[in-house]
Every structure is written in C-alpha cells, then in structure tokens.
Design an enzyme around this catalytic site. Structure first.
Site, PDB file in Angstrom:
ATOM      1  N   TYR A 101      54.421  86.357 148.211  1.00  0.00           N
ATOM      2  CA  TYR A 101      53.187  85.664 147.827  1.00  0.00           C
ATOM      3  C   TYR A 101      53.607  84.290 147.324  1.00  0.00           C
ATOM      4  CZ  TYR A 101      48.542  85.551 145.546  1.00  0.00           C
ATOM      5  OH  TYR A 101      47.283  85.232 145.135  1.00  0.00           O
ATOM      6  N   ARG A 154      42.618  75.254 154.406  1.00  0.00           N
ATOM      7  CA  ARG A 154      43.133  74.772 153.113  1.00  0.00           C
ATOM      8  C   ARG A 154      44.053  75.850 152.564  1.00  0.00           C
ATOM      9  NH1 ARG A 154      41.817  76.459 147.770  1.00  0.00           N
ATOM     10  NH2 ARG A 154      43.596  77.553 148.540  1.00  0.00           N
ATOM     11  N   LYS A 172      48.030  88.484 150.786  1.00  0.00           N
ATOM     12  CA  LYS A 172      46.986  88.983 149.877  1.00  0.00           C
ATOM     13  C   LYS A 172      46.809  90.486 150.056  1.00  0.00           C
ATOM     14  CE  LYS A 172      45.403  85.140 147.995  1.00  0.00           C
ATOM     15  NZ  LYS A 172      44.765  84.736 146.782  1.00  0.00           N
ATOM     16  N   GLU A 243      39.217  83.547 152.336  1.00  0.00           N
ATOM     17  CA  GLU A 243      40.427  83.053 151.674  1.00  0.00           C
ATOM     18  C   GLU A 243      40.869  81.722 152.263  1.00  0.00           C
ATOM     19  OE1 GLU A 243      41.937  85.083 149.206  1.00  0.00           O
ATOM     20  OE2 GLU A 243      42.969  83.191 148.859  1.00  0.00           O
ATOM     21  N   ASP A 244      41.095  80.755 151.405  1.00  0.00           N
ATOM     22  CA  ASP A 244      41.652  79.469 151.822  1.00  0.00           C
ATOM     23  C   ASP A 244      40.874  78.778 152.948  1.00  0.00           C
ATOM     24  OD1 ASP A 244      43.411  79.829 149.802  1.00  0.00           O
ATOM     25  OD2 ASP A 244      45.229  79.816 151.008  1.00  0.00           O
ATOM     26  N   ASP A 266      37.593  84.396 147.258  1.00  0.00           N
ATOM     27  CA  ASP A 266      38.572  84.545 146.186  1.00  0.00           C
ATOM     28  C   ASP A 266      38.899  83.219 145.511  1.00  0.00           C
ATOM     29  OD1 ASP A 266      40.447  86.064 144.673  1.00  0.00           O
ATOM     30  OD2 ASP A 266      42.035  85.095 145.829  1.00  0.00           O
ATOM     31  N   ASP A 267      38.926  82.142 146.288  1.00  0.00           N
ATOM     32  CA  ASP A 267      39.300  80.839 145.718  1.00  0.00           C
ATOM     33  C   ASP A 267      38.257  80.360 144.716  1.00  0.00           C
ATOM     34  OD1 ASP A 267      41.617  80.508 147.506  1.00  0.00           O
ATOM     35  OD2 ASP A 267      40.038  80.552 149.010  1.00  0.00           O
ATOM     36  N   ASN A 406      48.941  75.613 143.505  1.00  0.00           N
ATOM     37  CA  ASN A 406      50.003  76.287 144.243  1.00  0.00           C
ATOM     38  C   ASN A 406      50.332  75.529 145.521  1.00  0.00           C
ATOM     39  OD1 ASN A 406      50.201  78.532 142.506  1.00  0.00           O
ATOM     40  ND2 ASN A 406      48.435  79.511 143.457  1.00  0.00           N
TER      41      ASN A 406
HETATM   42  P1  NAI Z   1      39.832  71.982 146.809  1.00  0.00           P
HETATM   43  O1  NAI Z   1      40.366  71.188 147.928  1.00  0.00           O
HETATM   44  O2  NAI Z   1      38.525  72.682 146.957  1.00  0.00           O
HETATM   45  O3  NAI Z   1      39.703  71.035 145.503  1.00  0.00           O
HETATM   46  C1  NAI Z   1      40.670  70.134 145.066  1.00  0.00           C
HETATM   47  C2  NAI Z   1      39.987  69.223 144.053  1.00  0.00           C
HETATM   48  O4  NAI Z   1      40.965  68.418 143.408  1.00  0.00           O
HETATM   49  C3  NAI Z   1      38.969  68.266 144.679  1.00  0.00           C
HETATM   50  O5  NAI Z   1      37.809  68.241 143.881  1.00  0.00           O
HETATM   51  C4  NAI Z   1      39.677  66.909 144.621  1.00  0.00           C
HETATM   52  O6  NAI Z   1      38.790  65.824 144.558  1.00  0.00           O
HETATM   53  C5  NAI Z   1      40.456  67.095 143.329  1.00  0.00           C
HETATM   54  N1  NAI Z   1      41.555  66.140 143.158  1.00  0.00           N
HETATM   55  C6  NAI Z   1      42.449  65.720 144.070  1.00  0.00           C
HETATM   56  N2  NAI Z   1      43.284  64.836 143.514  1.00  0.00           N
HETATM   57  C7  NAI Z   1      42.901  64.697 142.222  1.00  0.00           C
HETATM   58  C8  NAI Z   1      43.351  63.907 141.146  1.00  0.00           C
HETATM   59  N3  NAI Z   1      44.379  63.074 141.291  1.00  0.00           N
HETATM   60  N4  NAI Z   1      42.720  64.007 139.960  1.00  0.00           N
HETATM   61  C9  NAI Z   1      41.674  64.861 139.793  1.00  0.00           C
HETATM   62  N5  NAI Z   1      41.196  65.626 140.796  1.00  0.00           N
HETATM   63  C10 NAI Z   1      41.795  65.528 141.988  1.00  0.00           C
HETATM   64  O7  NAI Z   1      40.944  73.007 146.423  1.00  0.00           O
HETATM   65  P2  NAI Z   1      40.817  74.311 145.504  1.00  0.00           P
HETATM   66  O8  NAI Z   1      40.469  75.482 146.322  1.00  0.00           O
HETATM   67  O9  NAI Z   1      39.949  74.024 144.348  1.00  0.00           O
HETATM   68  O10 NAI Z   1      42.338  74.496 145.056  1.00  0.00           O
HETATM   69  C11 NAI Z   1      43.011  73.501 144.297  1.00  0.00           C
HETATM   70  C12 NAI Z   1      44.391  73.993 143.943  1.00  0.00           C
HETATM   71  O11 NAI Z   1      44.278  75.143 143.109  1.00  0.00           O
HETATM   72  C13 NAI Z   1      45.252  74.420 145.135  1.00  0.00           C
HETATM   73  O12 NAI Z   1      46.558  73.951 144.947  1.00  0.00           O
HETATM   74  C14 NAI Z   1      45.239  75.927 145.086  1.00  0.00           C
HETATM   75  O13 NAI Z   1      46.444  76.485 145.569  1.00  0.00           O
HETATM   76  C15 NAI Z   1      45.117  76.170 143.600  1.00  0.00           C
HETATM   77  N6  NAI Z   1      44.532  77.466 143.288  1.00  0.00           N
HETATM   78  C16 NAI Z   1      45.254  78.319 142.486  1.00  0.00           C
HETATM   79  C17 NAI Z   1      44.776  79.561 142.192  1.00  0.00           C
HETATM   80  C18 NAI Z   1      45.571  80.480 141.337  1.00  0.00           C
HETATM   81  O14 NAI Z   1      45.409  81.688 141.422  1.00  0.00           O
HETATM   82  N7  NAI Z   1      46.418  79.971 140.482  1.00  0.00           N
HETATM   83  C19 NAI Z   1      43.503  80.039 142.740  1.00  0.00           C
HETATM   84  C20 NAI Z   1      42.806  79.067 143.547  1.00  0.00           C
HETATM   85  C21 NAI Z   1      43.312  77.819 143.804  1.00  0.00           C
END
Ligand code: NAI
Length: 551
Positions: A101, A154, A172, A243-244, A266-267, A406
């Site tokens: 994972y 994504r 997953k 997912e993603d 899930d996201d 991540n």
């Molecule tokens: P997304 O693409 O939907 O959202 C990303 C957001 O970050 C957008 O609103 C974008 O405008 C913003 N962004 C980009 N650069 C930025 C900056 N410099 N300053 C402030 N905001 C900025 O992606 P999503 O699904 O929200 O995922 C984001 C990250 O969170 C990914 O890396 C994903 O792997 C991680 N994630 C981790 C999880 C966990 O279990 N720890 C669960 C879900 C997501």
C-alpha cells in the site's frame, strides 16, 4: 490467470491445484493429501506448516534489494498462494503494509507497465461500450461483494496514471482482506481505462492502457452509467468503492449514485472519517474542545472537502449552527484562501468561502487566522516549510499538523520537520509512514493518518448488515469507533492513531458501529445477531488452510 473458480466448486488436483492461488497450500499439503490429489512428485518432500512458510516468505522479502522489489515479490506470492500471502501480510502488518500500500504502491503504479507480469482484477475500457456486463461476467468468482474501482485519473498525489492505476484497487482490496477480514473471493479490483491525458504515458513503449485521450463529458458519463448498471446486474447488492477519481468527476459521481446503490467515495468520505477521528484523538491530548478550534485545510479537493464536511457535521452535533460550524473551518487551494470574493470557486467549495480579504500565501493565512490545526491535503511536498510551522507554533502550545498527502514524496512535511520546526510542540500524523523522531531527549512517534483505518471496517460492517446504502451517519460512527481505539499509551507517545498492528481490531470495532447504524437506519437487509460485535468477529476471514475445503 491463477484465479480459476473457487476451490469448493470443482475438485482440483495435480498441477492445476498448485496453480490455483485460492486452493494452493504448496509445501503445506500433507502426505495423505498429496497421495489423494495427484501431487506426489510435484512438490519437494518436506511437509511444512503455514508459520514455517510465512517465515520463509519474510526471509526472502527482507533480502529483496528495494521496496519495489518487495512489492513485486508479494504480488507474485498473491498469485501463487492466496492464503500464504494474506497470512504473511496479517502477521507482519507493520512491515508489509507500506509495501503493498502507500508509499510503495505509488511507485508500483508509476512503473506498472515496466514490471507487469500477471494480470489481477478486471479491466473495463472505453472500447467495451455496450458489452460491459459481458466483461464483468468474465470474472471467475461469483461471490463478489466489494468492488474497488478507479479510472486512474488521480492516483494518490501522483496525478493521471491511466491504466497504471490498477495497483490502487488491488492494494485497497488487499487491506479489505488482511485488515477487514473480507474473504478474498468477495473482492474485485476494477480498472476503468477511459484513456489517459498523461502524454508521457501514452508515449511510453511499456504502457499497457489505451493510448487515447480520456473520455470527456457525456461520453464519460454514459460509460460510467453503463458500468454502474452492469455492476448492479452482475453482482447485485455489491458495495462499490470509488477510488482515486479526479475531483472533476469524484463529487458528481458520488452525488449521482449514492442514493441509487451501495457505494461511497473513499477519498472524500473515508478521508473525512479518518480526519475527524484524528481530530478527536488530538483533542484528548490537548484537553480542548472541538468547538474551540480553528482549522485550516491546505488543499480544497476531495480529501479536504470530505474532512471539512465531516468536521462541520460533528460541530453541529455539538450544538453549533451550520454557520458557526463552518466559521471554524477554513480552506486554502492552489489559488489562495477560499474567500467569498473569489469568482473561480467550484460549487463544493463555495459553502466554506468566508468574508475575508484574499490571501495568496499559506504563511500569511497561518499568521492571520492563527489556526490550532493545520491539515495538509494538497499533494504539494514541503508546503509546510519552516516559516509556516514556526508561525503555527507561535500561537498554539500544541498545534495539530496533519501532512496527509501521499505518497511520501508528496507529504507537506516530514515528521522530523514537523517536530523540529515547532520545537517538539506539534501533534503530528502523516498519510505515509515516517519513523519515530528523537529530539531534545524525547521520542515522538508519528501516527499514520490513513484511510486504511476506516474503509476495511466500513466495508465489513456493510457486508455484515447487508446494508443497501452507505450513509453519512456510518462514517460518523466509523470516526468515533476509530478514535476510541486510540489508547492512553498511544497518546502518551504522541500518537493519535492506533498502531498498524491493531488494524484488524480497529476494523472489527468500526464494522460493529457501522452495522449498528445500518440496522438503526433501516437499511440493513440481514438478520440482527444478538451480539453484533461477536458475530462480526466470527465472520472475519482468517488466512489459514483450515478455512479452505479439506485437501
Ligand atoms: P485533489 O486533487 O482533489 O485536491 C488537491 C487540492 O490541493 C486542490 O484543492 C488544490 O487546489 C490544492 N492545492 C494544490 N496545491 C496547493 C498549494 N500549494 N496550497 C494549497 N492548496 C493546494 O486531491 P485529493 O483527493 O484531495 O488528495 C490530495 C492529497 O491527499 C493526495 O496526495 C492524496 O494522496 C492525499 N490523500 C491522503 C489520504 C490519506 O489517507 N492520508 C486520503 C485521501 C487523500
């Protein structure tokens, strides 16, 4: 594919038995079984136990050169002997999870075409229009109860990886089995290959997906509609986990389908529950109230929106009005603070756009808003730099810092940086694992704030209750169940999530609460056992040869 029909359906023997991952026991076939099943001569003479086999696997695993090699080694094992694979993962969760994972799965997806050996899961493509149900019927196992599907648009914080994203549904579902105790035969990973807009990938000679731009607009929606209808027809009542998917589609798909079938994203929702659980646990450490927090989300995508919606629901449950609850939460995206004067805001962000002058920089936002909690879901590495974290710590004795992005390469900061730059004040957790940090004579153990604490138990609870829908109340209950699993010892180490070795217990606790909600809301279709928790524990799959049909 070694995933031929379930062993119970047909009497396998000889080499075809050894080639069937679901039925294979390898060197653990006893002498009598070898004689009865035509295996004599096909195996080395030693008869081993499952623990002996696990020990060999771990020995081999540790001798691999890189984590990516380890990922490949474990994937190959899954295709040879499912029981041994899941038992190894379960017995060594802390060591194997980062391999199957996040973070290793990120690199495995990026290099999927280069390392591909054996297919696993189902590929439904843009070329399958009008025949998706036939493709689904090719899956050789008929007990499917959970599908994890991605369109690869994504993948983690790595962007559009097209068909290479298949590693995510596979990973997953491995967690559904190992942590959630969902039987492997009930799990189906699906890659919806609708093209990729990643030009470098389309030009990569080893790329294995469709070499065409992504479907857009109506063509995309129609294919998704056909896929969802086919899933309901071929696997009625199945739980479908999105997912993603990029946020261009993720919110709309969830909105469209959540009242029609048993599905969740899930996201958005899983992350929401995981984030809220982290906040609850952090408040136990500080002794403060949720209503007294000011929370700044760096990122305003699926993960941040999932969390902010869950947090506001929790605040409303504590007696605040919707407006008061929202005023505690601030979002920042790539264009700056989400404020009312902005005209570029997507619908899902607008509810959190406060009256405030525009702010472009995170440092300025932290200095102005003085948040007590800073939550990164931006996919932007090093966004939480030294000035930002020092500013945060200036205003709060114990600020919460979540670097959720991540894989590790995308984390907003490392554990070392979070503790160093706040002089050890931060309560820190991250999406991908970081080792403990010792500074000024104190060891800080960073928690891993990962959805793996939510979705396996959520899925198990849905299956156990036969729920027809996935409701917000279920995620709320899951968050509370997870937070309750954090022990005083965890907290004393600074950990706001339980250790990963307890993931199976966490899943059982989450499942019980989710099933309770399903019964209370009237969406359960199964009988209500007298002791729900015990019934759920009893139904959890244990990777053991004793659970296979007798050999
Ligand atoms: P997304 O693409 O939907 O959202 C990303 C957001 O970050 C957008 O609103 C974008 O405008 C913003 N962004 C980009 N650069 C930025 C900056 N410099 N300053 C402030 N905001 C900025 O992606 P999503 O699904 O929200 O995922 C984001 C990250 O969170 C990914 O890396 C994903 O792997 C991680 N994630 C981790 C999880 C966990 O279990 N720890 C669960 C879900 C997501």
């Amino acid at each position: 594919m070694p995933d031929t029909p379930s062993p119970s359906k047909q009497r396998l023997a000889g080499l075809s038995l050894l080639r069937n991952a679901a039925a294979n026991r390898g060197t653990a076939f006893g002498l009598e079984a070898r004689a009865a099943l035509g295996l004599q001569g096909l195996l080395p003479p030693a008869v081993e136990t499952l623990p002996q086999q696990v020990a060999r696997v771990m020995d081999n695993l540790r001798r691999q050169a890189t984590d990516l090699d380890r990922h490949g080694y474990l994937s190959a094992l899954r295709e040879r002997n499912e029981t041994l694979f899941y038992r190894t993962v379960l017995d060594h969760l802390g060591e194997t999870l980062p391999l199957i994972y996040t973070p290793t799965v990120g690199q495995a997806c990026q290099e999927f075409g280069r390392h591909f050996q054996t297919p696993h899961g189902l590929y439904v493509t843009a070329s399958d229009r009008s025949r998706i149900r036939d493709v689904l019927r090719h899956w050789p196992r008929d007990q499917v109860r959970v599908i994890v599907v991605t369109d690869g648009s994504r993948i983690l914080g790595l962007g559009d990886l097209g068909a290479n994203g298949m590693g995510i549904p596979i990973g997953k579902l491995d967690l559904y089995v190992a942590c959630g105790g969902v039987p492997p035969a009930a799990c189906l990973p699906v890659m919806l290959d609708l093209g990729t807009d990643n030009a470098a990938l389309r030009d990569d000679p080893f790329y294995l997906g469709l070499r065409q731009p992504r479907l857009q607009g109506e063509a995309y929606d129609q294919l998704l509609a056909e896929f969802v209808a086919a899933v309901q027809e071929v696997f009625p009542g199945v739980l479908l986990q999105f997912e993603d998917f990029s946020n261009q589609h993720a919110f709309a798909l969830l909105q469209r389908y959540r009242q029609q079938l048993c599905c969740f994203n899930d996201d958005i929702q899983g992350t929401g529950a995981m984030g809220l659980a982290g906040l609850y646990a952090a408040l136990r450490l500080t002794g403060e109230q949720l209503t007294g927090q000011r929370i700044l989300f760096a990122g305003a995508g699926e993960a941040a929106l999932g969390m902010v919606n869950m947090v506001t629901a929790a605040l409303v449950a504590q007696g605040l009005s919707e407006g008061q609850a929202r005023s505690r939460c601030w979002l920042m995206d790539s264009k700056g603070l989400v404020v009312a004067s902005r005209h570029d805001l997507a619908e899902h962000k607008r509810a959190f756009a406060h009256e405030h002058p525009p702010v472009a920089e995170l440092l300025t936002a932290v200095a102005t808003l003085r948040p007590s909690m800073l939550i990164g879901a931006s996919g932007t590495p090093q966004l939480f730099n030294e000035p930002v974290l020092r500013e945060l710590a200036r205003h709060h004795a114990r600020p919460l810092v979540l670097a959720l992005s991540n894989p590790t390469s995308k984390a907003e900061c490392t554990a070392q940086q979070a503790y160093e730059w706040t002089d050890g004040q931060a309560i820190f957790a991250s999406g991908s694992p970081f080792p403990p940090v010792t500074r000024a004579g104190k060891t800080h153990v960073p928690g891993q704030s990962n959805n793996a604490y939510i979705f396996p138990g959520l899925g198990l609870g849905i299956l156990a209750s036969g729920a027809r829908r996935v409701s917000d109340a279920m995620f709320f209950a899951a968050a509370q169940a997870l937070a309750a699993q954090v022990t005083e010892t965890d907290l004393a180490n600074g950990q706001i999530f339980p250790g990963q070795e307890r993931l199976r217990d966490v899943a059982a606790a989450v499942a019980t609460r989710v099933a309770e909600v399903a019964f209370a809301e009237g969406v359960a279709t199964g009988p209500h056992p007298a002791d729900l928790g015990a019934a759920i524990r009893a139904m959890m799959y244990m990777p053991d040869y004793a659970s296979l049909p007798p050999a």
